[in-house]
Design a protein around this motif. Structure first.
Motif, PDB file in Angstrom:
ATOM      1  N   THR A  68      25.925  13.248   4.684  1.00 21.58           N
ATOM      2  CA  THR A  68      24.672  13.541   3.995  1.00 21.58           C
ATOM      3  C   THR A  68      24.034  12.245   3.513  1.00 21.58           C
ATOM      4  O   THR A  68      24.690  11.201   3.436  1.00 21.58           O
ATOM      5  CB  THR A  68      24.893  14.465   2.785  1.00 21.58           C
ATOM      6  OG1 THR A  68      25.713  13.808   1.817  1.00 21.58           O
ATOM      7  CG2 THR A  68      25.562  15.764   3.205  1.00 21.58           C
ATOM      8  N   ALA A  69      22.761  12.337   3.190  1.00 21.66           N
ATOM      9  CA  ALA A  69      22.038  11.211   2.605  1.00 21.66           C
ATOM     10  C   ALA A  69      21.268  11.718   1.400  1.00 21.66           C
ATOM     11  O   ALA A  69      20.720  12.836   1.426  1.00 21.66           O
ATOM     12  CB  ALA A  69      21.095  10.584   3.618  1.00 21.66           C
ATOM     13  N   GLU A  70      21.228  10.943   0.344  1.00 21.91           N
ATOM     14  CA  GLU A  70      20.566  11.341  -0.898  1.00 21.91           C
ATOM     15  C   GLU A  70      19.116  11.737  -0.622  1.00 21.91           C
ATOM     16  O   GLU A  70      18.339  10.986  -0.038  1.00 21.91           O
ATOM     17  CB  GLU A  70      20.597  10.177  -1.895  1.00 21.91           C
ATOM     18  CG  GLU A  70      20.041  10.529  -3.261  1.00 21.91           C
ATOM     19  CD  GLU A  70      20.910  11.525  -4.020  1.00 21.91           C
ATOM     20  OE1 GLU A  70      20.358  12.314  -4.806  1.00 21.91           O
ATOM     21  OE2 GLU A  70      22.141  11.505  -3.814  1.00 21.91           O
ATOM     22  N   GLY A  71      18.789  12.969  -1.042  1.00 24.71           N
ATOM     23  CA  GLY A  71      17.430  13.455  -0.894  1.00 24.71           C
ATOM     24  C   GLY A  71      17.051  13.910   0.496  1.00 24.71           C
ATOM     25  O   GLY A  71      15.938  14.412   0.719  1.00 24.71           O
ATOM     26  N   LYS A  72      17.941  13.758   1.470  1.00 23.52           N
ATOM     27  CA  LYS A  72      17.634  14.125   2.851  1.00 23.52           C
ATOM     28  C   LYS A  72      18.571  15.184   3.410  1.00 23.52           C
ATOM     29  O   LYS A  72      18.371  15.662   4.524  1.00 23.52           O
ATOM     30  CB  LYS A  72      17.688  12.886   3.747  1.00 23.52           C
ATOM     31  CG  LYS A  72      16.635  11.842   3.407  1.00 23.52           C
ATOM     32  CD  LYS A  72      16.710  10.669   4.368  1.00 23.52           C
ATOM     33  CE  LYS A  72      15.646   9.626   4.050  1.00 23.52           C
ATOM     34  NZ  LYS A  72      15.723   8.467   4.987  1.00 23.52           N
ATOM     35  N   GLY A  73      19.601  15.562   2.665  1.00 21.60           N
ATOM     36  CA  GLY A  73      20.524  16.576   3.133  1.00 21.60           C
ATOM     37  C   GLY A  73      21.423  16.079   4.254  1.00 21.60           C
ATOM     38  O   GLY A  73      21.798  14.903   4.308  1.00 21.60           O
ATOM     39  N   VAL A  74      21.749  16.982   5.170  1.00 25.64           N
ATOM     40  CA  VAL A  74      22.663  16.666   6.267  1.00 25.64           C
ATOM     41  C   VAL A  74      22.009  15.694   7.246  1.00 25.64           C
ATOM     42  O   VAL A  74      20.870  15.894   7.679  1.00 25.64           O
ATOM     43  CB  VAL A  74      23.074  17.950   7.011  1.00 25.64           C
ATOM     44  CG1 VAL A  74      23.908  17.628   8.251  1.00 25.64           C
ATOM     45  CG2 VAL A  74      23.844  18.882   6.078  1.00 25.64           C
ATOM     46  N   ARG A  75      22.745  14.662   7.581  1.00 20.71           N
ATOM     47  CA  ARG A  75      22.299  13.724   8.616  1.00 20.71           C
ATOM     48  C   ARG A  75      23.076  13.952   9.907  1.00 20.71           C
ATOM     49  O   ARG A  75      22.558  13.769  10.997  1.00 20.71           O
ATOM     50  CB  ARG A  75      22.496  12.272   8.155  1.00 20.71           C
ATOM     51  CG  ARG A  75      21.688  11.857   6.932  1.00 20.71           C
ATOM     52  CD  ARG A  75      20.189  11.767   7.262  1.00 20.71           C
ATOM     53  NE  ARG A  75      19.524  13.067   7.180  1.00 20.71           N
ATOM     54  CZ  ARG A  75      18.360  13.362   7.748  1.00 20.71           C
ATOM     55  NH1 ARG A  75      17.764  12.463   8.514  1.00 20.71           N
ATOM     56  NH2 ARG A  75      17.816  14.542   7.605  1.00 20.71           N
ATOM     57  N   LYS A  76      24.345  14.333   9.760  1.00 20.52           N
ATOM     58  CA  LYS A  76      25.202  14.515  10.927  1.00 20.52           C
ATOM     59  C   LYS A  76      26.241  15.577  10.610  1.00 20.52           C
ATOM     60  O   LYS A  76      26.801  15.604   9.516  1.00 20.52           O
ATOM     61  CB  LYS A  76      25.886  13.192  11.288  1.00 20.52           C
ATOM     62  CG  LYS A  76      26.619  13.174  12.619  1.00 20.52           C
ATOM     63  CD  LYS A  76      27.119  11.768  12.927  1.00 20.52           C
ATOM     64  CE  LYS A  76      27.812  11.690  14.277  1.00 20.52           C
ATOM     65  NZ  LYS A  76      28.315  10.321  14.565  1.00 20.52           N
ATOM     66  N   VAL A 126      18.343  19.408  12.353  1.00 26.16           N
ATOM     67  CA  VAL A 126      18.213  18.115  11.672  1.00 26.16           C
ATOM     68  C   VAL A 126      17.471  17.122  12.563  1.00 26.16           C
ATOM     69  O   VAL A 126      16.580  16.386  12.108  1.00 26.16           O
ATOM     70  CB  VAL A 126      19.609  17.572  11.275  1.00 26.16           C
ATOM     71  CG1 VAL A 126      19.507  16.124  10.782  1.00 26.16           C
ATOM     72  CG2 VAL A 126      20.229  18.457  10.201  1.00 26.16           C
ATOM     73  N   ASN A 127      17.818  17.109  13.835  1.00 30.66           N
ATOM     74  CA  ASN A 127      17.157  16.199  14.777  1.00 30.66           C
ATOM     75  C   ASN A 127      15.669  16.497  14.904  1.00 30.66           C
ATOM     76  O   ASN A 127      14.872  15.598  15.220  1.00 30.66           O
ATOM     77  CB  ASN A 127      17.808  16.287  16.154  1.00 30.66           C
ATOM     78  CG  ASN A 127      19.241  15.780  16.167  1.00 30.66           C
ATOM     79  OD1 ASN A 127      19.686  15.125  15.229  1.00 30.66           O
ATOM     80  ND2 ASN A 127      19.969  16.091  17.225  1.00 30.66           N
ATOM     81  N   ARG A 128      15.288  17.737  14.649  1.00 27.15           N
ATOM     82  CA  ARG A 128      13.872  18.132  14.725  1.00 27.15           C
ATOM     83  C   ARG A 128      13.134  17.852  13.418  1.00 27.15           C
ATOM     84  O   ARG A 128      11.924  18.126  13.328  1.00 27.15           O
ATOM     85  CB  ARG A 128      13.771  19.622  15.055  1.00 27.15           C
ATOM     86  CG  ARG A 128      14.282  20.014  16.431  1.00 27.15           C
ATOM     87  CD  ARG A 128      14.179  21.524  16.628  1.00 27.15           C
ATOM     88  NE  ARG A 128      14.656  21.934  17.946  1.00 27.15           N
ATOM     89  CZ  ARG A 128      14.540  23.187  18.421  1.00 27.15           C
ATOM     90  NH1 ARG A 128      13.948  24.127  17.682  1.00 27.15           N
ATOM     91  NH2 ARG A 128      14.999  23.478  19.623  1.00 27.15           N
ATOM     92  N   GLY A 129      13.849  17.367  12.407  1.00 23.89           N
ATOM     93  CA  GLY A 129      13.213  17.061  11.134  1.00 23.89           C
ATOM     94  C   GLY A 129      13.366  18.129  10.064  1.00 23.89           C
ATOM     95  O   GLY A 129      12.791  18.021   8.979  1.00 23.89           O
ATOM     96  N   PHE A 130      14.151  19.158  10.340  1.00 20.76           N
ATOM     97  CA  PHE A 130      14.408  20.246   9.389  1.00 20.76           C
ATOM     98  C   PHE A 130      15.464  19.777   8.387  1.00 20.76           C
ATOM     99  O   PHE A 130      16.465  19.176   8.765  1.00 20.76           O
ATOM    100  CB  PHE A 130      14.905  21.466  10.161  1.00 20.76           C
ATOM    101  CG  PHE A 130      15.058  22.726   9.356  1.00 20.76           C
ATOM    102  CD1 PHE A 130      14.118  23.739   9.447  1.00 20.76           C
ATOM    103  CD2 PHE A 130      16.150  22.915   8.518  1.00 20.76           C
ATOM    104  CE1 PHE A 130      14.278  24.919   8.729  1.00 20.76           C
ATOM    105  CE2 PHE A 130      16.311  24.076   7.796  1.00 20.76           C
ATOM    106  CZ  PHE A 130      15.370  25.084   7.895  1.00 20.76           C
TER     107      PHE A 130
END
Length: 249
Positions: free
Chosen positions: A154-162, A214-218
């Motif tokens: 995860t990344a702060e403020g961005k949710g799941v990254r991977k 996530v890859n689509r920006g969701f």
């Protein structure tokens, strides 16, 4: 909001139980007599947080779930709908979740049919609702991870990254435990991502569908579950752990 259980899997590493039963109906009661299963525990959790309906995606040995439907409805006070996965023994669970795409439109708490966990997980997800969150994953940030776990960064403020099993455990924020809150407004986008996922490769997981989103920006969010005992039952060692945990809940 309703409950949703993915219970179409065969669980071949749990034979001989799964010679005649789907994985979700393997007994987790200490006596092993079938009076308590992962499906029982999950439906009990749904009822405890106030849900009145649940859907179960069935496939392998589905007749065993159909045979218990009325008994489970009476025991847990839930109206149950069974959804047939016609490719349960051929394709992975990205397709299985897509089979429940109409149910997603009601908003769901999704639980894998092999995860023994306490009701505190569902309560944590429900408490995390709001502020525009559409999909919230239950995340274990305490457990020491290895290769088999479904790991999340995860990344702060961005949710799941991977989200993937194919990751160095040292790089992960935590492990996705197989329980998700999905709001109704996420249904169409998730269904489309799942379809793209299994059409690319039918052996992919529904978590790969989350990665597609996530890859689509969701934004896919997480809710840490704290230091709680849970287990994903894949083999007989896991089953022994599951029976030990289940008797505590």
């Amino acid at each position: 909001m309703i409950g949703l259980v993915l219970a179409a899997g065969a669980g071949r590493r749990l034979r001989p139980y799964t010679d005649t039963l789907p994985k979700a109906l393997v007994p987790v009661d200490p006596a092993g007599d079938g009076s308590l299963t992962v499906l029982d525990l999950t439906l009990k959790n749904f009822a405890e947080v106030g849900l009145t309906e649940a859907a179960i995606v069935v496939g392998y040995r589905k007749e065993a779930v159909y045979a218990r439907k009325e008994q489970l409805e009476a025991k847990y006070g839930l109206k149950l709908t069974l959804i047939d996965n016609d490719k349960a023994e051929e394709w992975n669970n990205a397709y299985s979740l897509w089979c429940a795409r109409d149910v997603l439109e009601h908003g769901v708490i999704l639980a894998n049919g092999d995860t023994v966990h306490p009701v505190s997980v569902e309560k944590t997800l429900l408490a995390a609702r709001g502020d525009g969150r559409k999909i919230i994953l239950a995340l274990d940030t305490v457990k020491n991870l290895a290769d088999e776990e479904m790991k999340v960064v995860t990344a702060e403020g961005k949710g799941v990254r991977k989200i993937t099993k194919l990751m160095d455990p040292a790089d992960a924020t935590g492990e996705y435990i197989g329980v998700t809150l999905i709001e109704a407004e996420a249904a169409a986008e998730l269904a489309d991502a799942l379809k793209a996922t299994f059409e690319r490769d039918p052996d992919l997981y529904y978590e790969d569908g989350y990665q597609e989103l996530v890859n689509r920006g969701f934004t896919v969010d997480v809710a840490p579950i704290g230091d709680v005992k849970w287990v994903e039952i894949d083999n007989h060692d896991d089953l022994a752990k599951g029976r030990d945990i289940a008797c505590q809940y």
